[in-house]
Design an enzyme around this catalytic site. Sequence first.
Site, short mmCIF file in Angstrom:
data_model
loop_
_atom_site.label_atom_id
_atom_site.label_comp_id
_atom_site.label_asym_id
_atom_site.label_seq_id
_atom_site.Cartn_x
_atom_site.Cartn_y
_atom_site.Cartn_z
CD GLN A 263 30.55 20.81 34.90
OE1 GLN A 263 32.23 20.64 35.71
NE2 GLN A 263 30.72 19.90 34.78
CG HIS A 266 30.29 19.93 40.08
ND1 HIS A 266 30.38 18.42 41.27
CD2 HIS A 266 30.57 20.06 38.94
CE1 HIS A 266 30.52 17.62 40.02
NE2 HIS A 266 30.69 18.48 38.39
CG ASP A 365 31.32 15.14 35.08
OD1 ASP A 365 32.62 15.27 34.61
OD2 ASP A 365 30.73 15.49 35.35
CG HIS A 424 82.03 20.41 38.98
ND1 HIS A 424 81.78 20.85 39.86
CD2 HIS A 424 80.96 19.46 38.38
CE1 HIS A 424 80.49 20.64 40.61
NE2 HIS A 424 79.78 20.48 40.01
#
Length: 444
Positions: A263, A266, A365, A424
């Site tokens: 990680q 990245h 991934d 209504h």
Amino acid sequence: MSFEIQKLSTQEDNFSASLDKLLAWESVSDHQVQQTVLDILHQVKSRGDEAVIEYSNRFDHLQVNNIDQLEISQSQLLKALEDLPHDQSKALLTAAERVRRYHERQRSESWQYEEEDGTMLGQQITPIDRVGIYVPGGKASYPSSVLMNAIPAHVAGVKEIIMVVPTPGGEINQLVLAAAAAAGVSRVFTIGGAQAVAALAYGTETIPKVDKIVGPGNIYVATAKRFVFGAVGIDMIAGPSEILVVCDGKTDPDWIAMDLFSQAEHDEDAQAILVSWDEQFLKDVENSINKLLPTMERQDMIRASLSGRGALIKVKDLDEAISISNRIAPEHLELSIEDPVTVAKQIRHAGAIFMGRYTAEALGDYCAGPNHVLPTSGTARFSSPLGVYDFQKRSSLIMCSSDGASELGKVASVLARGESLTAHARSARSEEHTSELQSPVLSR
């Protein structure tokens, strides 16, 4: 060259504040970025293809004068797939098949039921008509993102999938194009940035307007997606990638170090955290980090990420580790422990849960099957991974029988009059509506 990674302990008085500081992330762009994006959105909305060409030439250093030069034909996509080296082609098609097979189980079907009085209620499921997927390009090319974004849309029944991918300096990644062919993408335009988001959101003379935009991008892309939301749907505003590893100290520390690296490589803002109640194991992993870091191609990136936002957290026991995990609500959670299946049932907030000592996050991934587009920055508390359901819409079905309308009308009328909505109330009770409209003469 060794470096210090932050170390926290739940036994420290200031642990809670320290954890909050570690997790803090502000994804909102600054005023200058916002103004730039707003200008781009306005120009593309008002000038269409002309503005897209202008921004593509400026930001991606291209020299095109016709929008057709920015579209990749289906024959080019198929050729990219055919020309791949055998190992890449086999891996890509295997991953695509696994992702497709997993997502086919997510597909929802329409349903309905009939009540005793003949009233029918139900839900009709329909796919979104046209979807745009943004894929990072250039040196940061992610064919896996093509698969993860396009295949769920395809499985959902989306008729048109429009992909945009920037090509800085004209650099086209053939693996990305091959992935588009494998995933069933309809059209591909080699544009990126906020101008690509604008083109998808508003449409141009050539680029079709879509109904939803998905896929990751830089701060300009994320800001543009935030601004166009409402004109189109979006998947999420994603922050930096994250991993939280919970380990009992019985997994090879080199493996755990490499999972943290996966990680951290990245970008500098990515976050990798290890939680354990084995103090010696935390030290062993730190040693592994320093030992293995010099062997990594992106060691500078990893070092910046781990020193800036990484941490080794000492907890009392497994229960406290679970509590910390639920507080963090991580994008990726690894349970590298003895009985991960049982513990996973206690996890309330996580984008994806990787269970056992052999389930590296990197498998998710690329090819495990579940989607890798996951909620970040604690948003797993209220959101989920990208899936087929993000490309389907639900319409409620209501068909009252005569008897059903009569009984429901009484209930609706009472509630409507309580809200002082007379129309209504009279609409709900059609027989009352009719009698009230009759003249005194006709009613005799």
